[in-house]
Each structure stands twice: as structure tokens, then as C-alpha cells.
Design a protein around this motif. Sequence first.
Motif, PDB file in Angstrom:
ATOM      1  N   LEU A  29       0.828  -1.182   0.000  1.00  0.00           N
ATOM      2  CA  LEU A  29       0.000   0.000   0.000  1.00  0.00           C
ATOM      3  C   LEU A  29       0.872   1.244   0.000  1.00  0.00           C
ATOM      4  O   LEU A  29       2.049   1.210   0.347  1.00  0.00           O
ATOM      5  N   ALA A  30       0.292   2.344  -0.389  1.00  0.00           N
ATOM      6  CA  ALA A  30       1.034   3.594  -0.343  1.00  0.00           C
ATOM      7  C   ALA A  30       1.458   3.870   1.089  1.00  0.00           C
ATOM      8  O   ALA A  30       0.762   3.510   2.035  1.00  0.00           O
ATOM      9  N   GLN A  31       2.558   4.536   1.267  1.00  0.00           N
ATOM     10  CA  GLN A  31       3.112   4.723   2.595  1.00  0.00           C
ATOM     11  C   GLN A  31       2.166   5.525   3.487  1.00  0.00           C
ATOM     12  O   GLN A  31       2.169   5.373   4.703  1.00  0.00           O
ATOM     13  N   THR A  32       1.356   6.369   2.879  1.00  0.00           N
ATOM     14  CA  THR A  32       0.442   7.191   3.653  1.00  0.00           C
ATOM     15  C   THR A  32      -0.884   6.498   3.935  1.00  0.00           C
ATOM     16  O   THR A  32      -1.710   7.026   4.662  1.00  0.00           O
ATOM     17  N   THR A  33      -1.115   5.332   3.366  1.00  0.00           N
ATOM     18  CA  THR A  33      -2.380   4.632   3.564  1.00  0.00           C
ATOM     19  C   THR A  33      -2.458   4.050   4.969  1.00  0.00           C
ATOM     20  O   THR A  33      -1.525   3.428   5.455  1.00  0.00           O
ATOM     21  N   LYS A  34      -3.613   4.266   5.599  1.00  0.00           N
ATOM     22  CA  LYS A  34      -3.875   3.708   6.922  1.00  0.00           C
ATOM     23  C   LYS A  34      -4.811   2.512   6.786  1.00  0.00           C
ATOM     24  O   LYS A  34      -5.508   2.367   5.794  1.00  0.00           O
ATOM     25  N   ILE A  35      -4.826   1.690   7.824  1.00  0.00           N
ATOM     26  CA  ILE A  35      -5.629   0.468   7.808  1.00  0.00           C
ATOM     27  C   ILE A  35      -6.746   0.570   8.837  1.00  0.00           C
ATOM     28  O   ILE A  35      -6.521   0.991   9.966  1.00  0.00           O
ATOM     29  N   ILE A  36      -7.944   0.179   8.438  1.00  0.00           N
ATOM     30  CA  ILE A  36      -9.006  -0.074   9.403  1.00  0.00           C
ATOM     31  C   ILE A  36      -9.197  -1.587   9.464  1.00  0.00           C
ATOM     32  O   ILE A  36      -9.526  -2.229   8.466  1.00  0.00           O
ATOM     33  N   ARG A  37      -8.918  -2.151  10.622  1.00  0.00           N
ATOM     34  CA  ARG A  37      -8.977  -3.604  10.806  1.00  0.00           C
ATOM     35  C   ARG A  37     -10.405  -3.996  11.180  1.00  0.00           C
ATOM     36  O   ARG A  37     -10.901  -3.597  12.239  1.00  0.00           O
ATOM     37  N   ILE A  38     -11.038  -4.748  10.301  1.00  0.00           N
ATOM     38  CA  ILE A  38     -12.455  -5.086  10.463  1.00  0.00           C
ATOM     39  C   ILE A  38     -12.602  -6.552  10.850  1.00  0.00           C
ATOM     40  O   ILE A  38     -12.137  -7.441  10.136  1.00  0.00           O
ATOM     41  N   GLY A  39     -13.242  -6.800  11.959  1.00  0.00           N
ATOM     42  CA  GLY A  39     -13.534  -8.158  12.390  1.00  0.00           C
ATOM     43  C   GLY A  39     -14.962  -8.523  12.033  1.00  0.00           C
ATOM     44  O   GLY A  39     -15.856  -7.682  12.091  1.00  0.00           O
ATOM     45  N   TYR A  40     -15.164  -9.778  11.665  1.00  0.00           N
ATOM     46  CA  TYR A  40     -16.498 -10.227  11.284  1.00  0.00           C
ATOM     47  C   TYR A  40     -16.638 -11.711  11.605  1.00  0.00           C
ATOM     48  O   TYR A  40     -15.666 -12.379  11.938  1.00  0.00           O
ATOM     49  N   GLN A  41     -17.867 -12.211  11.511  1.00  0.00           N
ATOM     50  CA  GLN A  41     -18.137 -13.628  11.694  1.00  0.00           C
ATOM     51  C   GLN A  41     -19.020 -14.105  10.547  1.00  0.00           C
ATOM     52  O   GLN A  41     -19.413 -13.308   9.695  1.00  0.00           O
ATOM     53  N   LYS A  42     -19.312 -15.380  10.525  1.00  0.00           N
ATOM     54  CA  LYS A  42     -20.035 -15.929   9.384  1.00  0.00           C
ATOM     55  C   LYS A  42     -21.414 -15.309   9.213  1.00  0.00           C
ATOM     56  O   LYS A  42     -21.915 -15.195   8.094  1.00  0.00           O
ATOM     57  N   SER A  43     -22.031 -14.876  10.301  1.00  0.00           N
ATOM     58  CA  SER A  43     -23.355 -14.268  10.204  1.00  0.00           C
ATOM     59  C   SER A  43     -23.306 -12.783   9.876  1.00  0.00           C
ATOM     60  O   SER A  43     -24.339 -12.121   9.824  1.00  0.00           O
ATOM     61  N   SER A  44     -22.115 -12.247   9.641  1.00  0.00           N
ATOM     62  CA  SER A  44     -21.964 -10.822   9.317  1.00  0.00           C
ATOM     63  C   SER A  44     -22.244 -10.598   7.832  1.00  0.00           C
ATOM     64  O   SER A  44     -21.340 -10.361   7.027  1.00  0.00           O
ATOM     65  N   GLY A  64      -7.667   7.935   2.470  1.00  0.00           N
ATOM     66  CA  GLY A  64      -6.355   7.380   2.792  1.00  0.00           C
ATOM     67  C   GLY A  64      -6.405   6.127   3.634  1.00  0.00           C
ATOM     68  O   GLY A  64      -5.425   5.785   4.299  1.00  0.00           O
ATOM     69  N   PHE A  65      -7.531   5.415   3.597  1.00  0.00           N
ATOM     70  CA  PHE A  65      -7.701   4.193   4.377  1.00  0.00           C
ATOM     71  C   PHE A  65      -7.976   3.004   3.473  1.00  0.00           C
ATOM     72  O   PHE A  65      -8.531   3.149   2.384  1.00  0.00           O
ATOM     73  N   GLN A  66      -7.597   1.831   3.952  1.00  0.00           N
ATOM     74  CA  GLN A  66      -7.938   0.559   3.322  1.00  0.00           C
ATOM     75  C   GLN A  66      -8.355  -0.417   4.419  1.00  0.00           C
ATOM     76  O   GLN A  66      -7.794  -0.405   5.515  1.00  0.00           O
ATOM     77  N   PRO A  67      -9.328  -1.285   4.140  1.00  0.00           N
ATOM     78  CA  PRO A  67      -9.721  -2.269   5.155  1.00  0.00           C
ATOM     79  C   PRO A  67      -8.844  -3.512   5.122  1.00  0.00           C
ATOM     80  O   PRO A  67      -8.321  -3.890   4.070  1.00  0.00           O
ATOM     81  N   SER A  68      -8.667  -4.125   6.262  1.00  0.00           N
ATOM     82  CA  SER A  68      -8.142  -5.490   6.325  1.00  0.00           C
ATOM     83  C   SER A  68      -9.187  -6.309   7.064  1.00  0.00           C
ATOM     84  O   SER A  68      -9.927  -5.801   7.902  1.00  0.00           O
TER      85      SER A  68
END
Length: 330
Positions: A29-44, A64-68
Amino acid sequence: MFMSHLFNRRTVLGSMTALGSLYAAAPLLAQTTKIIRIGYQKSSTLISVLKLQGALEKQLAPLGFQPSWHEFTSGLPLLEALNLNNIDFSADVADTVPVFAQAAGAQLTFVAQEAPSPSAQAILVPKDSPLRAVADLKGKNVGFAKAAGAHYLLIAALAKAGLTLADINARYLTPADGRAAFEKGAIDAWVVWDPFLSAARIQSSARLLADGEGLASYQRYYLSSTRFAEANPKVLDVVYAELERAGLWVKRQPKDAAALLGPFWGLDPAIVEQANGNRSYAVRAVTPERLVEQQKIADAFLAEKLLPKPMDALNVPLFKPTAPSRGARG
């Protein structure tokens, strides 16, 4: 440690998908890109739709964000990971789960709520079971996930029948273990939510003993760590708007949604379509008025001695979305 009497940290971290390698891909990712860490389950469901469609990648890029993405077995370890700062945002969990998190002092902000879906969780028995009413569960082995919405549904159903959890043999099981135990006859009844509920009814001809109608509203919540919510309200605005859009799409295009989610969940699209029909997917802002049942849930678990002390379930941080609705788009 948060909820250590239910889940230890190893269990939580072990349930996460590739968390340890989260930042290994960061150089891509670009050096300035931040991550939003998303948790989920099968029913999500709605988060799964956004993941499969790549919607959040597109909409968050200008900020400037990307999800993981990180998958969990159920809601309680998901919120423990949120409290431990292992993720930033939690996809929908049953209404019971935040109560346990709040009781343990977790710093969580309520971002969104799905309107009630009482038929999306139920008490099931085998098709040839002699059990015909909830009162018949007395002395029987009943499987369910601890602290899940199914747990509260069981408490409420038993109370209506003049029983308590002490009158049954409780078997705390994950959905996967519950399905196996149910099919082997190791439990007499199974309390579970969709899509597991619809899968059992279609594939195993399981019979409905009771669902949440008149017992438990089953409102599902999306939460963020308060730290992340305070620092990134514009990011949560985007996530909220995309969840709203996804909810409308699933209800308007049920067959397309089932075709998308079926392979991802490893389920026949017919099962997914039935499961989605049981959920409202009506994403809305959380208000004090819409939190009222949370106190009722907290009091019920306290009465069963599953919470250590009385708690105020309504005094919580609420996110107020400001982005214009994009629900009608697409």
C-alpha cells in the motif's frame, strides 16, 4: 483480562484470520495509507457483501484508508479483540454481546444497529423429537453459544415456560460444534441463529420449537473501539453509509445476494436466501430509545448470575452518522 472467564487471549487470537501477518502486506500500500482492521463472523452478512464487492476499498481510498479483514467464530471473541486493540471495527454482533463487553469495562462505541429480526434465531429440535414445547426442555441437553443472542432467547423462552437455565443441561457450543452435536443426537435441542438456523432446517429438516417472536427482538450491533471512533469519524461515516447501502441491496436483490454469499459461506444459495429473508438488514443509527432492550438483556443475565454485578447498559458512547445516505444508490 477482558472476559477471561469465558475466553482466554489465545482463543481470541487463534480465531483471527492472519492477524499476525496483518502488516506484512503493508508495503504493497502507499506509505500514507492507513488500515481499518475489520472483524467479522459468518453471520456478518452486510460486511461480507462489502468485502466481496470491494466497496469499502473504493469508498475509503479518498480518505487514505484501506480495510483489512479478520474472521472470528462468534461475537464475544470478536469484541474481546476490539477491546484488546487487535481490530478497530466489529461487524454485527448479537445484542447480548456488547452487554458482556460493557460489564468488563470495554471502551466501545455503538456505530449502527440493525432493526429487529426475531425470526433469525430459534430453538431447534430434530424432526422426530418428542419435544413439542419449550417446557419439554426440562432436564434436557440444550446446546448454544455462551453470551450469544441465542443464549438470551433461551433464557426468555424458558422464563415464559416457567423454567430457568438451572432446569436444563446447558451445553456451551460454537455453531460448528453445535451442528455436529445436534446431528449426532448428543444434544436434545440447539439454539442458534442464521445462516446456521436455515442450514439446519433445510439440510437436516430440523423442527422449530420457538423463535424470538415475542421473546427477543434480536437487534445486531456494529461497534468500534472508542479510540478509533473519536479519531476517525469520517471513516465511520463511510462504513455506515456502505452498510446501509448493502442492507438495501440484499433485501431488494435477494437472489443476487444469495448467489454472491453462497460460495463465500460454503452454503447452497437457497439456504442463504432463506436466512437473509429472516433478517431485517435495516441499518440505522443507534439512539437511547433503541437501546432500551439492552438493559432488559443485562438484567436477565444478572439474574442468571452470568454478570458479576448490576450494570447500566444504556450509558454508552453512540456514533452519530453525518454522511448523506447512499442507501438508494446501486
